[in-house]
Write a protein that holds these residues in place. Structure first.
Motif, short mmCIF file in Angstrom:
data_model
loop_
_atom_site.label_atom_id
_atom_site.label_comp_id
_atom_site.label_asym_id
_atom_site.label_seq_id
_atom_site.Cartn_x
_atom_site.Cartn_y
_atom_site.Cartn_z
N HIS A 163 1.07 -0.96 -0.15
CA HIS A 163 0.07 0.47 -0.06
C HIS A 163 0.81 0.96 -0.21
N THR A 164 -0.09 2.30 -0.32
CA THR A 164 0.94 3.79 -0.49
C THR A 164 0.32 4.42 1.07
N SER A 165 0.94 5.48 1.09
CA SER A 165 0.61 6.20 2.26
C SER A 165 0.72 8.15 1.68
N SER A 166 0.75 8.98 2.94
CA SER A 166 1.20 9.91 3.03
C SER A 166 0.66 10.05 0.96
N TYR A 167 -0.29 10.14 0.51
CA TYR A 167 -0.94 9.69 -0.66
C TYR A 167 -1.51 9.81 -0.72
N PRO A 168 -2.33 10.76 -1.92
CA PRO A 168 -1.65 11.16 -2.60
C PRO A 168 -0.93 12.40 -2.09
N PRO A 169 0.28 12.42 -3.06
CA PRO A 169 0.89 14.06 -2.21
C PRO A 169 0.25 14.91 -1.89
N HIS A 170 0.98 15.27 -0.48
CA HIS A 170 0.52 16.52 0.35
C HIS A 170 1.58 16.86 0.62
#
Length: 265
Positions: A163-170
């Motif tokens: 999985h991805t996290s802090s995403y979508p990029p901010h």
């Protein structure tokens, strides 16, 4: 600019050490102590406030005139919620390990808010699910902006493998409220199983800062500015403890416009 990837030292003692001076910024400090049973750590907060997070293990905690007794229950950051202690500026604190203990010391400037030392127990913590599909992650707010503190914001996140996290990029690197707040941030990473690795990219719109790092168990990543997404590799869950602080204690972030469509997909 200082290196954004801070490798953990081996063994016991203070294995991670980030100060405003070493990070080249103004607000956030972070230490990680890896302790054997019976070992103790103590310090004075001075003009800073502190949030002590028992990442794993049990310990006896004191702050100011308060003896909080034995705290902690989980032996892995991937199991349950943490015990923590808030310590205001102008106080002394100490923690003595009852078991093997990993103690995070999160710090930021105090503002003489007249706050008292207090325990933050697991049953006081909210947990939320963010994202969907392969962007799902699990967030535990330890010291959110609706709880008393002068500068600190502290949160931990578990991102399942793949999985991805802090995403979508901010990002949150402009003092431009109510649209965006300026917050420095550290990520303390753990992997399960511990031999794994994950990736984190820190970059700005103009790419004057653009670093992609392979993070291993115990690493700390500095986010002085820019977007900062993470990706957990298949088979390895990713935990991270975030510490944020800035001139105003509020988290207002700005999504990378080219990736914002993902929030509607």
């Amino acid at each position: 600019m200082p290196k954004l990837l801070v490798k953990s030292e081996k063994g016991t003692g203070r294995v991670s050490h980030v100060t405003p001076a070493s990070a080249g910024w103004t607000y956030v400090g972070f230490d990680l102590h890896r302790m054997k049973p019976g070992e103790a750590v103590s310090a004075a907060t001075g003009d800073r406030e502190v949030c002590l997070v028992l990442v794993t293990g049990k310990g006896r905690a004191k702050a100011g005139t308060e003896d909080f007794g034995l705290l902690g229950e989980r032996m892995s950051p991937f199991e349950g919620k943490p015990w923590s202690v808030y310590v205001p500026q102008g106080s002394d604190w100490s923690v003595t390990a009852e078991t093997g203990l990993e103690l995070a010391v999160c710090s930021a400037p105090g503002l003489d808010g007249g706050l008292a030392a207090r325990v933050i127990a697991p049953d006081q913590l909210g947990r939320e699910v963010r994202g969907k599909g392969a962007n799902t992650r699990y967030v535990t707010n330890i010291l959110p902006e609706n709880e008393p503190a002068d500068s600190l914001l502290v949160v931990e996140v578990i991102t399942p493998g793949g999985h991805t996290s802090s995403y979508p990029p901010h990002k949150h690197d402009r003092d431009d409220l109510p649209r965006e707040s300026y917050l420095e941030e550290t990520y303390y990473h753990r992997l399960n199983p511990p031999q794994g690795f994950a990736f984190q990219r820190v970059y700005t719109d103009d790419r004057s800062l653009d670093e992609t790092m392979a993070v291993e168990d115990g690493d700390v990543v500095l986010v002085p500015k820019g977007y900062h997404p993470c990706a957990a590799c298949h088979g390895y869950d990713l935990y991270y403890l975030n510490v944020m602080a800035g001139p105003k204690r509020t988290w207002k972030f700005y999504n990378a416009p080219e990736h914002e469509w993902l929030l509607k997909a």
